[in-house]
Scaffold this motif. Structure first.
Motif, PDB file in Angstrom:
ATOM      1  N   MET A 468       0.550  -1.254  -0.151  1.00  0.00           N
ATOM      2  CA  MET A 468       0.106   0.074  -0.111  1.00  0.00           C
ATOM      3  C   MET A 468       0.545   1.287  -0.038  1.00  0.00           C
ATOM      4  O   MET A 468       2.092   1.286   0.967  1.00  0.00           O
ATOM      5  CB  MET A 468      -0.354  -0.042   1.438  1.00  0.00           C
ATOM      6  N   LEU A 469      -0.248   2.232  -0.371  1.00  0.00           N
ATOM      7  CA  LEU A 469       0.721   3.312  -0.296  1.00  0.00           C
ATOM      8  C   LEU A 469       1.638   4.241   0.798  1.00  0.00           C
ATOM      9  O   LEU A 469       0.104   3.871   1.911  1.00  0.00           O
ATOM     10  CB  LEU A 469       0.251   4.651  -1.740  1.00  0.00           C
ATOM     11  N   PRO A 470       2.178   4.305   0.833  1.00  0.00           N
ATOM     12  CA  PRO A 470       2.542   5.210   2.570  1.00  0.00           C
ATOM     13  C   PRO A 470       1.542   6.564   2.321  1.00  0.00           C
ATOM     14  O   PRO A 470       1.180   6.954   1.664  1.00  0.00           O
ATOM     15  CB  PRO A 470       4.124   5.598   2.568  1.00  0.00           C
ATOM     16  N   ASP A 471       1.419   6.929   4.516  1.00  0.00           N
ATOM     17  CA  ASP A 471       0.554   8.231   4.172  1.00  0.00           C
ATOM     18  C   ASP A 471       1.293   9.485   3.322  1.00  0.00           C
ATOM     19  O   ASP A 471       0.629   9.936   3.284  1.00  0.00           O
ATOM     20  CB  ASP A 471       0.230   8.682   5.211  1.00  0.00           C
ATOM     21  N   ALA A 472       2.274   9.516   3.603  1.00  0.00           N
ATOM     22  CA  ALA A 472       3.196  10.590   2.733  1.00  0.00           C
ATOM     23  C   ALA A 472       2.539  11.133   1.689  1.00  0.00           C
ATOM     24  O   ALA A 472       2.580  11.773   0.786  1.00  0.00           O
ATOM     25  CB  ALA A 472       5.006  10.673   3.933  1.00  0.00           C
TER      26      ALA A 472
END
Length: 556
Positions: A468-472
């Protein structure tokens, strides 16, 4: 007679014949016959009105069964003059696998319940009466085939022919595939495609704007063509709310100037990009004010009863102040996108979500149909974003990345979003559900849940999906708030509706979102949360409709 209009309004052949209407029909689920009996034997047990699925009332069958195998049969006449040229058989969509026979001979097969297919049947025809047979195989309960909401959450099943069937006639050659890319920087339409038949002669392109001819251009006719059609003068752009485009007549002529094939199409010039966390159309930021449409009718189910009904649906969205629609759980008929083009509506084209992990074979099946979706809808200026995996995806990173790569390879002119969880996306499509607008705003400002409705859901997904793409990364993308459902009390009366609607919209805009998407334009079998009933009646005081429209118009 239902659905007698030409079925493909963005690519019209004027010499055509509808095959909609009454066909013989029989389910093979309980007591199947042998193949010869279906092709040549006694009459089928029932009649059905094509192009409506047998589960819908308009079909004349109206039984909500999960049919696994159904047979269709009808006859049609062909003249000796028509046999001097080419005859093309077209299907708008058949769910899910279609095997097609002409006069007892197999002519084509197609897999994919949402996309069109065509076949040159000239060699199988005879003068006079001919017989067309279609066997459709489907199973909405199979998680490995794209079926959207069919047979789920109160939605009925859909089997077999559910879009138009028709014949087209050409001379010794015809355009069998076509794609046009308007290029603003070149003041030109780049057109490419394939010719089937005797590709000798010329392609003649005539360009018109609002009925005025701008130019006639000639090119060498080749089996695969790639031509540049110039647009003289200053470009007229397609804008949201202002669907202007150039009409193009394409003619194939032989060396003597005799016509081989004629097609009426169009092209529109508009740019779409993501910049400064906003959707930018033709260089100007546009707030996407969107509502979902599941394309469902109580009498026709997934097939509109008429083309006029399709246009009226889009006008309902405009009347309520929305400038965009997200197709959800299905794919629209070509006429839907044609009227969206005309009206200047912005469409997010969303594909189905697999709620299971696919193997290599079934993954390829999904990818092939999505490729066909892009090819069918590429030329519609109203489509401004692809959603190759709609809603909550299967958490299968390899599958999602494959569909995204396919999308980028097929079209570099539009952004995409990949469903939740995000693996590869151009904007942060964040689904938020909350009991009230304050809780909604708090969740919208919280980037830590990766697009999920709660931190708990996000933590569980991230544990099983480290890709999953990181929050940043998500925080740096344009924010799009989707899946917004008003609380039940909002539907109590007009005043409550307007109060809750305004509170949620203001919450979205205070978060700096590039746009928002509400559920839903019409009531569906799944939920009665539409602005309109399933019968297309506005739910509230009619005086509220223009006030909602004025409120949304203030958001730029």
């Amino acid at each position: 007679m239902y659905r007698e209009e030409y079925p493909r309004p963005n690519f019209i052949r004027t010499d055509w014949q509808s095959l909609n209407g009454l066909w013989e029909f029989e389910s093979a689920d309980s007591s199947p016959r042998n193949l010869s009996s279906y092709l040549f034997g006694e009459a089928y047990k029932e009649q059905i009105r094509v192009p409506f699925a047998p589960q819908s009332p308009l079909s004349g069958i109206g039984r909500d069964e999960n049919f696994k195998s159904v047979w269709y049969r009808r006859t049609f006449d062909i003249t000796a003059e028509q046999l001097k040229g080419l005859v093309i058989l077209n299907f708008g969509a058949v769910d899910f696998r279609a095997d097609v026979y002409i006069n007892g001979s197999p002519v084509t097969a197609h897999r994919g319940g949402y996309t069109p297919f065509s076949v040159n049947i000239t060699g199988y025809l005879k003068e006079g009466q001919n017989t067309l047979v279609v066997n459709a195989l489907d199973d909405d309960s199979d998680p490995f085939t794209p079926s959207g909401k069919q047979g789920k959450n109160g939605f009925p099943h859909c089997t077999g022919i559910w879009q138009s069937v028709w014949l087209e006639f050409a001379s010794k050659a015809y355009i069998s595939a076509y794609r046009a890319t308007p290029v603003i920087s070149q003041n030109a339409v780049i057109a490419q495609g394939y010719i089937e038949g005797e590709a000798k002669g010329r392609i003649v392109a005539e360009v018109f704007l609002e009925g005025k001819q701008l130019g006639v251009y000639k090119y060498e006719l080749k089996p695969r063509f790639f031509i540049k059609i110039p647009i003289e003068g200053s470009l007229t752009l397609w804008h949201p709310g202002e669907g202007r485009f150039y009409d193009i007549i394409l003619r194939l002529v032989d060396d003597n100037g005799s016509p081989l094939d004629t097609v009426l199409t169009y092209a529109a010039f508009r740019s779409i990009e993501l910049r400064d966390k906003a959707f930018v159309i033709n260089g100007a930021p546009v707030t996407i004010k969107q509502i979902t449409d599941s394309r469902f009718y109580t009498i026709g189910h997934y097939t509109a009863p008429s083309e006029a009904a399709i246009k009226q649906d889009l006008l309902c969205a405009l009347a309520s102040g929305f400038n965009s629609i997200r197709i959800q759980g299905t794919l629209p008929e070509p006429a839907y996108l044609y009227y969206a083009d005309r009206l200047g509506l912005l469409i997010f084209q969303e594909y189905m979500s697999p709620f299971t992990t696919l193997n290599s074979h079934t993954s390829a099946l999904w990818a092939n149909e999505w490729r066909e979706v892009i090819e069918r809808d590429f030329g519609h200026p109203s489509v401004i974003a692809w959603l190759p995996v709609g809603g909550y995806n299967s958490k299968d990173a390899a599958f999602v990345n494959n569909l995204c790569s396919l999308t980028y390879a097929s079209d570099q002119t539009r952004p995409l979003a990949d469903g939740i969880p995000h693996f590869r996306t151009n904007f942060f499509d964040k689904r938020v559900s909350a009991k009230d607008s304050d809780a909604f705003l708090a969740k919208l400002h919280n980037p830590r849940n990766g697009g999920f409705s709660s931190d708990k859901e996000a933590a569980k997904a991230r544990k099983s999906c480290p890709e999953m793409l990181p929050d940043a990364a998500l925080a740096g993308l344009p924010l799009f708030a989707s899946g917004i459902t008003l609380p039940a009390e909002a539907y109590r009366d007009t005043a409550s509706f307007k109060k809750h609607f305004a509170a949620y919209v203001n919450a979205v805009m205070s978060a700096g979102a590039a746009g928002f998407c509400f559920n839903s334009l019409f009531d569906t079998p799944e939920a009665a949360n539409g602005f309109y009933t399933a019968e297309r009646d506005f739910k509230f005081d009619r005086a509220a409709e223009p006030s909602i429209r004025r409120f949304l118009a203030q958001i730029k």
